[in-house]
Design an enzyme around this catalytic site. Structure first.
Site, PDB file in Angstrom:
ATOM      1  N   CYS A  19       0.861  -1.192   0.000  1.00 29.18           N
ATOM      2  CA  CYS A  19       0.000   0.000   0.000  1.00 29.18           C
ATOM      3  C   CYS A  19       0.893   1.237   0.000  1.00 29.18           C
ATOM      4  O   CYS A  19       2.070   1.141  -0.370  1.00 29.18           O
ATOM      5  CB  CYS A  19      -0.979  -0.024   1.178  1.00 29.18           C
ATOM      6  SG  CYS A  19      -0.205   0.008   2.812  1.00 29.18           S
TER       7      CYS A  19
ATOM      8  N   ASP B 279      -8.297   3.742   1.379  1.00 27.35           N
ATOM      9  CA  ASP B 279      -7.293   4.127   2.371  1.00 27.35           C
ATOM     10  C   ASP B 279      -7.990   4.604   3.636  1.00 27.35           C
ATOM     11  O   ASP B 279      -8.687   5.632   3.610  1.00 27.35           O
ATOM     12  CB  ASP B 279      -6.446   5.244   1.761  1.00 27.35           C
ATOM     13  CG  ASP B 279      -5.316   5.663   2.666  1.00 27.35           C
ATOM     14  OD1 ASP B 279      -5.309   5.266   3.846  1.00 27.35           O
ATOM     15  OD2 ASP B 279      -4.439   6.403   2.190  1.00 27.35           O
TER      16      ASP B 279
ATOM     17  N   ARG C 245      -3.241  -0.650   5.542  1.00 23.78           N
ATOM     18  CA  ARG C 245      -3.863  -1.734   4.775  1.00 23.78           C
ATOM     19  C   ARG C 245      -2.963  -2.943   4.581  1.00 23.78           C
ATOM     20  O   ARG C 245      -3.363  -4.076   4.859  1.00 23.78           O
ATOM     21  CB  ARG C 245      -4.327  -1.205   3.406  1.00 23.78           C
ATOM     22  CG  ARG C 245      -5.458  -0.211   3.491  1.00 23.78           C
ATOM     23  CD  ARG C 245      -5.651   0.553   2.189  1.00 23.78           C
ATOM     24  NE  ARG C 245      -4.530   1.458   1.931  1.00 23.78           N
ATOM     25  CZ  ARG C 245      -4.388   2.202   0.843  1.00 23.78           C
ATOM     26  NH1 ARG C 245      -5.294   2.129  -0.113  1.00 23.78           N
ATOM     27  NH2 ARG C 245      -3.366   3.012   0.709  1.00 23.78           N
TER      28      ARG C 245
HETATM   29  P1  4NP Z   1      -1.740   2.810   4.151  1.00 22.26           P
HETATM   30  O1  4NP Z   1      -2.401   4.146   4.723  1.00 22.26           O
HETATM   31  O2  4NP Z   1      -1.211   3.158   2.766  1.00 22.26           O
HETATM   32  O3  4NP Z   1      -2.879   1.856   4.096  1.00 22.26           O
HETATM   33  O4  4NP Z   1      -0.642   2.407   5.100  1.00 22.26           O
HETATM   34  C1  4NP Z   1      -1.730   5.369   4.809  1.00 22.26           C
HETATM   35  C2  4NP Z   1      -0.806   5.575   5.801  1.00 22.26           C
HETATM   36  C3  4NP Z   1      -0.168   6.782   5.912  1.00 22.26           C
HETATM   37  C4  4NP Z   1      -0.472   7.798   5.024  1.00 22.26           C
HETATM   38  C5  4NP Z   1      -1.398   7.586   4.022  1.00 22.26           C
HETATM   39  C6  4NP Z   1      -2.016   6.366   3.903  1.00 22.26           C
HETATM   40  N1  4NP Z   1       0.162   9.051   5.162  1.00 22.26           N
HETATM   41  O5  4NP Z   1      -0.247  10.004   4.452  1.00 22.26           O
HETATM   42  O6  4NP Z   1       1.087   9.205   5.969  1.00 22.26           O
END
Ligand code: 4NP
Length: 153
Positions: free
Chosen positions: A7, A123, A13
């Site tokens: 991800c 997300d 995720r």
């Molecule tokens: P992930 O979610 O891609 O599912 O781990 C996110 C985690 C952090 C961020 C964005 C999405 N961020 O902007 O820091």
């Protein structure tokens, strides 16, 4: 089978996807190697988001020992299957592909449950909805095991 879940941050995720698929492999004695990574590297070395740890706990899966890392080009060599959560992950991973063989390893996770529909695992970092995210990932992981475990045994 070696499977990588990808991800953006590798804290919400894909850690859930890693934990769910590794748990299925362990329960069924499949001996699969499952890992996860993020395309951004923003959270390198961090534990999964506390909300992901909590939702996994409610399903008796411990993801607290995972640590975030960035997706590497060498992951194309080290894994058989690379599942991404959304179209932006898909573009970012495929940008690093060196060959058609690399590209062929990459698919959206929800194409397992909804073939050809290119649906995203949303997300949940800002929007929440971790239980719903858990459910859609778990459904896909069940099907991955059904599809590939047969070939293994
Ligand atoms: P992930 O979610 O891609 O599912 O781990 C996110 C985690 C952090 C961020 C964005 C999405 N961020 O902007 O820091």
């Amino acid at each position: 089978m070696k499977v990588l879940m990808v991800c953006l941050g590798n804290i919400c995720r894909s850690p859930l996807a890693e934990g769910i698929l590794q748990n299925l492999s362990n329960e069924q004695g499949l001996g699969w190697e499952v890992d996860s990574a993020g395309t951004s590297g923003w959270h390198d070395g961090a534990q999964p988001d506390s909300r992901s740890i909590a939702v996994a706990n409610t399903h008796n899966i411990d993801i607290s020992r995972q640590r975030s890392r960035k997706f590497l080009v060498s992951d194309f060599d080290d894994f058989d299957l690379i599942y991404v959560m959304d179209s932006s992950n898909f573009v970012n991973v495929n940008k690093l592909a060196r060959s058609q063989a690399d590209t062929d390893k990459v698919d959206l996770l929800l194409n397992v449950t909804h073939p050809g529909m290119n649906k995203a695992v949303p997300d949940p970092y800002y929007e929440g909805g971790f239980e719903g995210v858990y459910q859609m990932i778990a459904e896909a992981c069940d099907l991955i095991v059904k599809k590939y475990a047969i070939a293994k045994v």
